[in-house]
Design a protein around this motif. Structure first.
Motif, PDB file in Angstrom:
ATOM      1  N   UNK A 181     -12.781  24.053   1.450  1.00 38.89           N
ATOM      2  CA  UNK A 181     -12.136  23.158   0.487  1.00 38.89           C
ATOM      3  C   UNK A 181     -10.959  22.544   1.175  1.00 38.89           C
ATOM      4  N   UNK A 182     -10.171  23.287   1.911  1.00 36.23           N
ATOM      5  CA  UNK A 182      -8.989  22.680   2.161  1.00 36.23           C
ATOM      6  C   UNK A 182      -9.329  21.451   3.096  1.00 36.23           C
ATOM      7  N   UNK A 183     -10.355  21.671   4.145  1.00 34.75           N
ATOM      8  CA  UNK A 183     -10.748  20.391   5.103  1.00 34.75           C
ATOM      9  C   UNK A 183     -11.451  19.440   3.926  1.00 34.75           C
ATOM     10  N   UNK A 184     -12.183  19.547   3.025  1.00 40.72           N
ATOM     11  CA  UNK A 184     -12.597  18.516   2.143  1.00 40.72           C
ATOM     12  C   UNK A 184     -11.597  17.700   1.564  1.00 40.72           C
ATOM     13  N   UNK A 185     -10.281  18.594   1.110  1.00 35.98           N
ATOM     14  CA  UNK A 185      -9.106  17.872   0.361  1.00 35.98           C
ATOM     15  C   UNK A 185      -8.061  17.269   1.371  1.00 35.98           C
ATOM     16  N   UNK A 186      -8.329  17.519   2.683  1.00 37.63           N
ATOM     17  CA  UNK A 186      -7.509  17.034   3.786  1.00 37.63           C
ATOM     18  C   UNK A 186      -6.112  17.649   3.761  1.00 37.63           C
ATOM     19  N   UNK A 187      -6.096  18.929   3.284  1.00 37.77           N
ATOM     20  CA  UNK A 187      -4.958  19.814   3.116  1.00 37.77           C
ATOM     21  C   UNK A 187      -4.457  20.062   4.711  1.00 37.77           C
ATOM     22  N   UNK A 188      -3.165  20.187   5.005  1.00 35.98           N
ATOM     23  CA  UNK A 188      -2.666  20.758   6.250  1.00 35.98           C
ATOM     24  C   UNK A 188      -1.372  21.577   5.874  1.00 35.98           C
ATOM     25  N   UNK A 189      -1.158  22.622   6.408  1.00 32.62           N
ATOM     26  CA  UNK A 189      -0.336  23.529   6.013  1.00 32.62           C
ATOM     27  C   UNK A 189       1.023  22.826   6.536  1.00 32.62           C
ATOM     28  N   UNK A 190       2.152  22.988   5.981  1.00 25.92           N
ATOM     29  CA  UNK A 190       3.345  22.324   6.164  1.00 25.92           C
ATOM     30  C   UNK A 190       4.202  23.392   7.011  1.00 25.92           C
ATOM     31  N   UNK A 231       0.675  -1.103  -0.089  1.00 22.22           N
ATOM     32  CA  UNK A 231      -0.159  -0.137  -0.127  1.00 22.22           C
ATOM     33  C   UNK A 231       0.802   1.291  -0.030  1.00 22.22           C
ATOM     34  N   UNK A 232       0.831   1.962  -0.872  1.00 20.96           N
ATOM     35  CA  UNK A 232       1.320   3.223  -0.957  1.00 20.96           C
ATOM     36  C   UNK A 232       0.842   4.259  -0.213  1.00 20.96           C
ATOM     37  N   UNK A 233       1.629   5.179   0.507  1.00 19.30           N
ATOM     38  CA  UNK A 233       1.178   6.245   1.258  1.00 19.30           C
ATOM     39  C   UNK A 233       0.285   7.308   0.350  1.00 19.30           C
ATOM     40  N   UNK A 234      -0.563   7.856   1.096  1.00 19.14           N
ATOM     41  CA  UNK A 234      -1.496   8.630   0.140  1.00 19.14           C
ATOM     42  C   UNK A 234      -0.714  10.110   0.078  1.00 19.14           C
ATOM     43  N   UNK A 235      -0.703  10.660  -1.075  1.00 18.33           N
ATOM     44  CA  UNK A 235      -0.098  11.951  -1.181  1.00 18.33           C
ATOM     45  C   UNK A 235      -0.589  12.986  -0.691  1.00 18.33           C
ATOM     46  N   UNK A 236       0.216  13.653   0.057  1.00 13.94           N
ATOM     47  CA  UNK A 236      -0.503  14.754   0.762  1.00 13.94           C
ATOM     48  C   UNK A 236      -0.690  15.949  -0.061  1.00 13.94           C
ATOM     49  N   UNK A 237      -2.041  16.607   0.221  1.00  6.63           N
ATOM     50  CA  UNK A 237      -2.634  17.407  -0.692  1.00  6.63           C
ATOM     51  C   UNK A 237      -1.874  18.974  -0.781  1.00  6.63           C
ATOM     52  N   UNK A 238      -1.848  19.553  -1.753  1.00  5.12           N
ATOM     53  CA  UNK A 238      -1.063  20.589  -1.918  1.00  5.12           C
ATOM     54  C   UNK A 238      -1.677  21.895  -1.860  1.00  5.12           C
ATOM     55  N   UNK A 239      -1.175  23.117  -1.572  1.00  3.72           N
ATOM     56  CA  UNK A 239      -1.728  24.422  -1.679  1.00  3.72           C
ATOM     57  C   UNK A 239      -2.200  24.823  -3.112  1.00  3.72           C
ATOM     58  N   UNK A 240      -1.633  24.019  -4.124  1.00  2.00           N
ATOM     59  CA  UNK A 240      -1.857  24.390  -5.453  1.00  2.00           C
ATOM     60  C   UNK A 240      -3.358  23.659  -5.834  1.00  2.00           C
ATOM     61  N   UNK A 241      -3.568  22.428  -5.260  1.00  2.00           N
ATOM     62  CA  UNK A 241      -4.734  21.692  -5.541  1.00  2.00           C
ATOM     63  C   UNK A 241      -5.916  22.698  -4.792  1.00  2.00           C
ATOM     64  N   UNK A 242      -5.495  23.184  -3.641  1.00  2.00           N
ATOM     65  CA  UNK A 242      -6.703  23.946  -2.914  1.00  2.00           C
ATOM     66  C   UNK A 242      -6.926  25.178  -3.892  1.00  2.00           C
ATOM     67  N   UNK A 243      -5.972  25.792  -4.429  1.00  2.00           N
ATOM     68  CA  UNK A 243      -6.148  26.790  -4.909  1.00  2.00           C
ATOM     69  C   UNK A 243      -7.079  26.402  -6.527  1.00  2.00           C
ATOM     70  N   UNK A 244      -6.766  25.440  -7.040  1.00  2.00           N
ATOM     71  CA  UNK A 244      -7.701  24.838  -8.308  1.00  2.00           C
ATOM     72  C   UNK A 244      -9.096  24.536  -7.825  1.00  2.00           C
ATOM     73  N   UNK A 245      -9.058  23.833  -6.710  1.00  2.00           N
ATOM     74  CA  UNK A 245     -10.547  23.561  -6.290  1.00  2.00           C
ATOM     75  C   UNK A 245     -11.457  24.978  -5.884  1.00  2.00           C
ATOM     76  N   UNK A 246     -10.763  26.107  -5.693  1.00  2.00           N
ATOM     77  CA  UNK A 246     -11.646  27.210  -5.316  1.00  2.00           C
ATOM     78  C   UNK A 246     -11.459  28.409  -6.381  1.00  2.00           C
TER      79      UNK A 246
END
Length: 342
Positions: free
Chosen positions: A44-53, A2-17
């Motif tokens: 949007x960040x919560x839905x994507x599971x984004x957490x600031x690095x 099982x590969x670890x899930x890729x961490x969502x990025x700030x760019x993905x949040x930007x694209x979603x919004x």
């Protein structure tokens, strides 16, 4: 595998919004955007599971959200309570306390302060063991420093929350003198390397003015060591060989050692010997008898210290950088009138 899930990025949040990455960054920090945009981005960040690095954020902002909190000696129960209260105040402002213990050692204290500085904490709160040390000046040039208790006389601090030790010592010694006590032993955590702490100097001044004998003895705040020192004092082993009628302790933690030593010697606190503390720890109210002590307003101290530290970190000007805390004597059953004196 099982590969670890890729961490969502700030760019993905930007694209979603449909916003720029800069706008999303501002929204997540709660600045430069409308409340509506901030809420949309956070959702949007919560839905994507984004957490600031945190590392990336620190590199971008120059801040770590960490504030160093350097305790003089965590064997003192009141200091434990104060450090916890400061940590809560900082956390309420989305900042995190990195609490370290100097253990009553001035050299260790400066070494830890330098380590916190080198770890790029945003600010430093310190309850100094040696407020007159020359090293504080250099540390305060590199990081905003707020001093609690005593002033760092050689450093340009961002703020000070000071204890009016002169008023506190006057209140206690005048109270004991009024009860007829003429021989008082003062137990202080001051060590040989810091002989000129203001509180110790004030004791000698007040005792001379009141015409009483006040013998100042060093005493660690750890219960076993405090009990050992108190055992010698109550047995007539202090300077001069006479047993005091009252013991004034510069922390309630030390006073607990006096209670323990009195019990060993079959002495009753509040009858055979009077005991006064210095910081009104909650335990002091449930002793038998309850301890007469000074209340400095711990909650207010924590609030003010955190406020000054956060303001300095954010570069905000404050109208009052220096707060002087006045004590209130809480009279309980541990100090009584000396028999035969009016």
């Amino acid at each position: 595998m099982v590969r670890p899930r890729k961490r969502p990025t700030l760019r993905e949040v930007a694209e979603a919004t449909g916003l720029s990455t800069a706008a999303v960054s501002y929204a997540l920090r709660g600045t430069h955007v409308s409340k509506e945009t901030e809420e949309r981005v956070r959702k949007a960040a919560a839905e994507l599971g984004y957490e600031a690095d945190p590392i990336a954020r620190a590199l971008a902002s120059g801040r770590t959200s960490m504030v160093g909190v350097l305790a003089g000696d965590l064997q003192d129960l009141w200091q434990q309570q104060l450090m916890a209260a400061i940590g809560r105040e900082l956390l309420a402002g989305d900042r995190y306390a990195l609490i370290l213990d100097a253990g009553g050692d001035p050299q260790r204290e400066l070494a830890l302060a330098k380590q916190l500085r080198d770890q790029r904490v945003d600010g430093l709160l310190v309850s100094p063991v040696d407020p007159s040390a020359a090293g504080w000046a250099q540390i305060a040039e590199a990081v905003p420093v707020v001093s609690i208790g005593d002033s760092l006389r050689r450093a340009r601090t961002a703020g000070e929350v000071l204890f009016d030790n002169r008023a506190g010592i006057d209140a206690v010694l005048e109270y004991l003198a009024g009860l007829g006590h003429r021989r008082v032993t003062v137990l202080t955590p001051t060590g040989p390397s810091t002989p000129d702490r203001p509180a110790d100097v004030y004791v000698r001044e007040a005792a001379g003015r009141l015409g009483i004998t006040a013998e100042v003895l060093p005493c660690a705040q750890e219960l076993g060591e405090a009990t050992a020192v108190a055992r010698r004092v109550l047995g007539g082993g202090g300077p001069g060989g006479a047993t005091p009628t009252a013991v004034f302790c510069f922390s309630d933690s030390i006073a607990y050692g006096v209670y323990a030593a009195a019990a060993e010697a079959s002495l009753t606190v509040g009858r055979d010997v009077s005991v006064v503390g210095f910081d009104d720890h909650p335990v002091s109210r449930v002793l038998t008898p309850p301890l007469t002590t000074l209340d400095w307003g711990l909650v207010g101290i924590a609030e003010e210290a955190a406020r000054l530290a956060v303001a300095a970190v954010e570069g905000r000007r404050v109208r009052r950088k220096r707060m002087l805390c006045a004590p209130r004597l809480s009279e309980r059953g541990s100090a009584v009138r000396v028999c035969g004196r009016p």
